[in-house]
Design a protein around this motif. Sequence first.
Motif, PDB file in Angstrom:
ATOM      1  N   MET A  22       0.902  -1.156   0.000  1.00 21.80           N
ATOM      2  CA  MET A  22       0.000   0.000   0.000  1.00 21.80           C
ATOM      3  C   MET A  22       0.941   1.206   0.000  1.00 21.80           C
ATOM      4  N   ASP A  23       1.040   1.853  -1.141  1.00 24.15           N
ATOM      5  CA  ASP A  23       2.026   2.917  -1.306  1.00 24.15           C
ATOM      6  C   ASP A  23       1.805   4.028  -0.271  1.00 24.15           C
ATOM      7  N   GLY A  24       2.870   4.461   0.364  1.00 27.30           N
ATOM      8  CA  GLY A  24       2.789   5.584   1.305  1.00 27.30           C
ATOM      9  C   GLY A  24       1.890   5.333   2.507  1.00 27.30           C
ATOM     10  N   GLY A  69      12.293   8.294  -1.984  1.00 27.97           N
ATOM     11  CA  GLY A  69      11.380   8.306  -3.112  1.00 27.97           C
ATOM     12  C   GLY A  69      10.772   6.922  -3.244  1.00 27.97           C
ATOM     13  N   SER A  70       9.782   6.789  -4.132  1.00 32.02           N
ATOM     14  CA  SER A  70       9.130   5.486  -4.277  1.00 32.02           C
ATOM     15  C   SER A  70      10.063   4.442  -4.903  1.00 32.02           C
ATOM     16  N   GLY A  71      11.007   4.890  -5.724  1.00 32.26           N
ATOM     17  CA  GLY A  71      11.945   3.944  -6.352  1.00 32.26           C
ATOM     18  C   GLY A  71      12.786   3.229  -5.298  1.00 32.26           C
ATOM     19  N   LEU A 346       3.441  14.904   1.884  1.00 32.66           N
ATOM     20  CA  LEU A 346       4.735  14.531   1.297  1.00 32.66           C
ATOM     21  C   LEU A 346       5.136  13.155   1.810  1.00 32.66           C
ATOM     22  N   HIS A 347       6.082  12.536   1.118  1.00 35.84           N
ATOM     23  CA  HIS A 347       6.732  11.349   1.681  1.00 35.84           C
ATOM     24  C   HIS A 347       7.421  11.764   2.985  1.00 35.84           C
ATOM     25  N   SER A 348       7.659  10.793   3.870  1.00 32.17           N
ATOM     26  CA  SER A 348       8.396  11.123   5.092  1.00 32.17           C
ATOM     27  C   SER A 348       9.312   9.981   5.482  1.00 32.17           C
TER      28      SER A 348
HETATM   29 ZN    ZN Z   1       5.624   5.431  -2.916  1.00 33.08          ZN
END
Ligand code: ZN
Length: 403
Positions: A22-24, A69-71, A346-348
Amino acid sequence: MSADLASQLSLDHGGKILLAIMDGIGDIPIPQFGGLTPLEKANTPNMDKLTSDGALGQHLPVARGITPGSGPGHLAVFGYDPVKFLVGRGALAALGIGFQLQHGDLAARINFCTLGENKVILDRRAGRISTELCTELVESLKGITIPGVEIFVEPVKEHRACVIFRSKGLSDSIHDTDPGLVGELPLGVIATAKGAEFTVGVVEDFISQSSEILRGKVPANGLLLRGFALHEEMPTLTDRFKLNPAAVALYPMYRGVASLAGMEQYDSVPADLSGEVKAAKKAVMDGKDFVFLHHKYTDSSGEDGDYERKVREIEKFDNAIPGLLECGFDVICITGDHSTPCPMKLHSWHPVPVLIYGGPQRAGWSARFTEREASVGALGTFHGHELMALLLAAAGRLAKFGA
Ligand code: ZN
């Protein structure tokens, strides 16, 4: 470390593993919603059941305090130390649309944009043009030629496309030409290290020819380049862990990172969670023993700061679990690639909760899949790239270390 050891000890047989992202997913408590995170607020009877029969913990995608980052977040949970294996967004975009990158190719993401008079950026996404228009624009750019360089331009989605340069001696030490702001001029092509002079010339030539071609078009009369990345091959999950892996993901970027790890792509029909469950089932029937399944919308709702939508996306995922249980996996892992807290948009760097169900586990220690319970769960806190060893062990795919 543990991924390298797991690589040496991995067996070519054992249980089938589902890694559902589940992204993020990770979040932080929000006062106006009773001090609860979206995972705590959501009604998740299926994940609760897996939690009480399985074990919880939390992973650090890169390191304490580092926002990924997601990568890198995905590479980590696939068992690659993201600090050792660096992959640029350009390469991910190209791989994500199925482009066969060769060693040494230079890939970059294209954003079609709207430029005003005197070339100032009015819209960095050209009003999110349709994918059809993007494809037309890309066709018009296919006429660009640069002596000694093969050029491939491919549409991705909406205003996004990518370009791949193939030649000897290319470098990815090139700064984005996207200043990230409207009202500014696109940046020039700037080398960020020595040895990139040839590449600067190639990219400048590409931009100048494309400006001629796009001149006068509405609304996309310019382009911005981002995420320059040289493609280097990586050892696959087959090389490293003797797995026969598959990926089910809707978005190009995640398909890209999965193909880098050597996963075969399975299409989701329809393009939603129900289709993803069907595709996962097909992969298992085809003999795949590792399936990565990606749920994007927990991240997008977090980035929009939309708490209630994130709760709904979690509940939607929870509803898909009975279908996933029927696919025939021996081990099911539910986690994320990083946290995307709604108040931050934002990403954290916050640790990401992990649930492992299946195989011998210290079960019964936790009752709900939440950040709070995961932080004191039986699996403890570990690096993202150590997750794969835990999954392989649960599936009986790791030999003993030493006599
Ligand atoms: Zn992601």
